[in-house]
Enzyme design. Sequence first.
Site, short mmCIF file in Angstrom:
data_model
loop_
_atom_site.label_atom_id
_atom_site.label_comp_id
_atom_site.label_asym_id
_atom_site.label_seq_id
_atom_site.Cartn_x
_atom_site.Cartn_y
_atom_site.Cartn_z
N HIS B 51 0.85 -1.18 0.00
CA HIS B 51 0.00 0.00 0.00
C HIS B 51 0.90 1.24 0.00
O HIS B 51 2.05 1.20 0.45
CB HIS B 51 -0.90 0.00 1.24
CG HIS B 51 -1.95 -1.08 1.23
ND1 HIS B 51 -3.03 -1.09 2.09
CD2 HIS B 51 -2.11 -2.17 0.43
CE1 HIS B 51 -3.78 -2.13 1.85
NE2 HIS B 51 -3.25 -2.81 0.84
N GLU B 53 0.97 3.97 1.75
CA GLU B 53 1.48 4.45 3.05
C GLU B 53 2.62 3.57 3.56
O GLU B 53 3.63 4.07 4.05
CB GLU B 53 0.35 4.45 4.10
CG GLU B 53 -0.86 5.32 3.73
CD GLU B 53 -1.95 4.52 3.03
OE1 GLU B 53 -1.63 3.60 2.24
OE2 GLU B 53 -3.14 4.80 3.28
N CYS B 81 -5.84 1.87 5.86
CA CYS B 81 -6.37 0.61 6.38
C CYS B 81 -5.65 0.31 7.69
O CYS B 81 -4.65 0.94 8.02
CB CYS B 81 -6.17 -0.52 5.37
SG CYS B 81 -4.51 -1.23 5.35
N CYS B 84 -1.87 -0.11 7.45
CA CYS B 84 -1.09 1.13 7.25
C CYS B 84 -1.16 2.02 8.49
O CYS B 84 -0.18 2.70 8.84
CB CYS B 84 -1.58 1.85 6.01
SG CYS B 84 -1.25 0.91 4.51
#
Lengths: 146, 146
Positions: B51, B53, B81, B84
Amino acid sequence: MPIKPDLKLMQAAIDVAVLNKTPFGAVLAMGDEIFVTAANQTKSLSDPTAHAELLAIRKLAGHLQKTDLSGFTLYTTCEPCPMCMSAAIWAKVDGIIYGCSIGAISEFMDQINVRSEYMNKFALKQVKITGGFMENECYNLLRWYS
Amino acid sequence: MPIKPDLKLMQAAIDVAVLNKTPFGAVLAMGDEIFVTAANQTKSLSDPTAHAELLAIRKLAGHLQKTDLSGFTLYTTCEPCPMCMSAAIWAKVDGIIYGCSIGAISEFMDQINVRSEYMNKFALKQVKITGGFMENECYNLLRWYS
């Protein structure tokens, strides 16, 4: 149907932790076959995300060249933190078997870790979680290496 | 003291998302200086943890050769999420500024993401979270690239 925990697979997670002098080791296995092992490497890699479970997931997904790890079971010496639990959910592993709860050494860690069960309710698929497997052996890792 | 969101920094997160044709872009900045940018690369890297991040955190920690990113603010086009969010907590960032909530496109995602606020209560330090910054621009990314 619950996943039957396998002593040999958790022992491999313990072994990779000991080898790396960390309390945290992880294995991804299908049936009784080990595909990858990993230990916590946050310090050695200067990477706050390099927990054993996350590294194991990244390694296996890279080997297989796919993000979907359905069919695999994650063995980990310690109850996964929310980062690793979420990573396991994103990776769609079938189940998670962990040893001890890190709450044994830190009240904060217990609090952050109890999220695991709650998050699981919202998993993309129901990840089966079994805790306390080879708990004493895994707890010894925390005592030796924390 | 709340962190004052900076249009230029979120625009950089949007730009890196557009460049990579994904709804998800992230920036780590100190003051008004951008240190790293990253976009979601789960497919291109075959990594379910890639992801935006998490990649930004790993990249900056690697550059700085340390796991402690105190003093940095994470800008991300979409509400992080739990993976992260946890990574940001482990990395000890000062704050998180996000654009839209992914709940806009998926009920499940909203459910999994509401954990964020709850987890924050147990953060190693109080990570300051601001949502809905440049929300429309970030929501457009979800519409274009989901």
